[in-house]
Design an enzyme around this catalytic site. Structure first.
Site, PDB file in Angstrom:
ATOM      1  CG  ASP A   1      52.409  13.697 -54.260  1.00  0.00           C
ATOM      2  OD1 ASP A   1      53.325  13.016 -53.995  1.00  0.00           O
ATOM      3  OD2 ASP A   1      51.354  13.420 -54.636  1.00  0.00           O
ATOM      4  CD  GLU A   2      47.792  14.226 -52.759  1.00  0.00           C
ATOM      5  OE1 GLU A   2      47.013  14.774 -53.341  1.00  0.00           O
ATOM      6  OE2 GLU A   2      48.212  13.191 -52.917  1.00  0.00           O
ATOM      7  CB  ALA A   3      54.556  15.774 -47.610  1.00  0.00           C
TER       8      ALA A   3
END
Length: 528
Positions: free
Chosen positions: A333-335
């Protein structure tokens, strides 16, 4: 709590009458008020048939188990719960007779289902598998007065309503996540949380073991991950980590409560603790400083470096070797600091590593922006107002065989504030009161996702603002039991007005257990 002040014969007559007669508008007799209605448990059972006399646990009660080692373990667990508050010996024996009987061998109840029969002569819990027997014991706990949870002798009486419950879960994946990276929690604190989860038949403990602020699991081939990367936490505190022996202890304790540990190593983003520990994992070869803030999306493993995949292989290999469960969570997530092309390339290389070491991939739903491995699970954490395109991407993956675990942040993220005045938590996903957390159906929540793709639900607790076990309790209760019910109970039982009454009845139990909970005004808590 009300105590009997009538002769035992009169009490028995009152119990028989209460089990068979209902008088509209009349106050229940004293004995009846001491008995929890058979269906007043969480999660709501699949089938309840109330009737017949209640069973009374006394000093003569025996816990009778079949010859299996598993049934004896469950029997000893039950005895450990009941002995301190009742003051009774409650020996666990394989001899025949009345009392509380625990039996494994029923073929029609599934891996986690059970049947509970209660009457004047005793209680019998039967199941096909040990997990079902354990779940049946949790139901029995809730049918007893809340004072049964106390650690000192209480007056009783210890009555269990007469009738039959047949029960099995709607979904096989019913999880809760604890973030031990933002703030570290000790082995004993995690065990305490496991015991709280077990009461509501949760069967997965997702441990978020790495993030920008701290690396929490020892990896022998990369020791600075913990000695340096695990040395701090949000706000600059001491941090900490689990040795492999401590992690195994957590896993074994969870297994004794029929929870499977799902470890998460978040990648390629949320990796500052690793990048700070080993300069060579950075594209520029320069290690960033340790991070103790709460921003996200600024870190990334170097996708183009071969050493990145040596690192990933070592971490997954060592973690898989001490994790007996099926799943290994790789985050994803949230890369925001990883390009889409690099993200896809990274996931294409990393997912086969998980399979190589015998585990099934779980990832946050951004994994569906790459190509999820066969059999992988995607954990959806979007909101009601997440873009249609993002929801469609997840639904399409589900149509192609990817399983879904639902964790909508504006429903079941347990770190979201209840109200604007909640002293802990965050509000980026909105304010999440108890009704909002409960009042949705996993089966039709995500448009376009086949019902068969929904494997279950999970309630994550992120710990940017959570520091103590008391903080955990306050944010988890009373929302967690509702999420557990969404995962276990048939959709036909789903009704907020009925649920809030059952939820209110849990309050005294939490008081007895020392759980400090949020007393939502949406719930009619007992006043006495």
């Amino acid at each position: 709590m009300r105590q009997h002040r009538t002769p035992r014969l009169l009490s028995t007559l009152l119990l028989v009458a209460a089990a068979s007669i209902s008088v509209v508008g009349a106050a229940p007799p004293a004995a009846d008020r001491a008995v929890t209605p058979l269906g007043q448990v969480i999660p709501a059972p699949a089938s309840v048939e109330a009737g017949g006399s209640a069973y009374r646990i006394t000093g003569d009660t025996r816990i009778r188990v079949d010859g299996s080692r598993e049934a004896r373990k469950v029997g000893e667990y039950l005895a450990d719960v009941l002995r301190p508050s009742t003051g009774y010996r409650l020996p666990v024996t394989s001899s025949h007779g009345g009392g509380i009987q625990l039996r494994i061998g029923a073929k029609d109840l599934g891996a986690e289902g059970y049947r509970l029969d209660s009457g004047r002569s005793g209680i019998t819990i039967t199941a096909a598998k040990p997990a079902g027997l354990f779940h049946g014991v949790q139901t029995l706990r809730q049918l007893l007065p809340a004072a049964v949870e106390k650690d000192s002798v209480q007056p009783g009486p210890w009555l269990v309503a007469g009738g039959t419950i047949e029960d099995s879960p709607r979904y096989g994946y019913r999880g809760a996540m604890l973030d031990v990276s933002r703030h570290f929690f000790t082995v004993d604190q995690v065990k305490r949380y496991i015991d709280e989860l077990a009461l509501y038949k949760v069967n997965k403990l997702h441990l978020h073991l790495s993030d920008d602020q701290g690396w929490r699991i020892a990896i022998d081939s990369w020791p600075r991950l913990t000695t340096y990367g695990g040395s701090t936490q949000v706000g600059g505190g001491q941090g900490g980590y689990y040795t492999k022996a401590q992690y195994k202890d957590i896993v074994q304790y969870a297994a004794s409560r029929y929870l499977e540990v799902v470890p998460e190593i978040d990648m390629p983003g949320h990796t500052n603790a690793a990048l700070a520990s080993y300069a060579e994992l950075n594209c520029d070869g320069v290690a960033p400083p340790l991070y103790t803030g709460t921003d996200v999306g600024f870190s990334s493993l170097c996708v183009s470096k071969d050493i990145t995949y040596d690192f990933v292989d070592d971490v997954i290999r060592e973690l898989a070797a001490i994790t007996p469960g099926k799943y290994l969570h790789i985050g994803g997530d949230e890369a925001h600091s990883t390009t889409h092309a690099d993200y896809v390339a990274f996931m294409d290389r990393v997912q086969p590593v998980v399979a190589k070491y015998g585990k099934t991939v779980v990832g946050w739903h951004q994994l569906t922006g790459a190509t999820p491995a066969k059999g992988a699970l995607a954990q959806y954490w979007g909101l009601d107002d997440t873009s249609a395109a993002e929801k469609e991407q997840v639904a399409k993956a589900a149509q192609n065989g990817t399983g879904l675990v639902l964790s909508p942040a504006d429903r079941v993220y347990l770190d979201m504030k209840y109200t604007a005045d909640t002293p802990l938590g965050q509000d980026w996903a909105g304010l999440v009161e108890v009704q909002r957390s409960y009042d949705w159906d996993p089966g039709n929540y995500l448009p376009g996702a086949p019902g068969s793709a929904i494997k279950g639900v999970e309630a994550p607790l992120w710990t940017e603002t959570i520091v103590t076990s008391a903080n955990i309790d306050y944010m988890v209760f009373p929302r967690l039991p509702g999420v557990a019910e969404l995962g276990w109970s048939p959709v036909s039982t789903h009704d907020w007005d009925a649920y809030k009454v059952r939820l209110a009845a849990q309050g005294p139990r939490w008081d007895a257990l020392g759980i400090g909970y949020y007393k939502s005004p949406q719930v009619p808590w007992p006043t006495a």
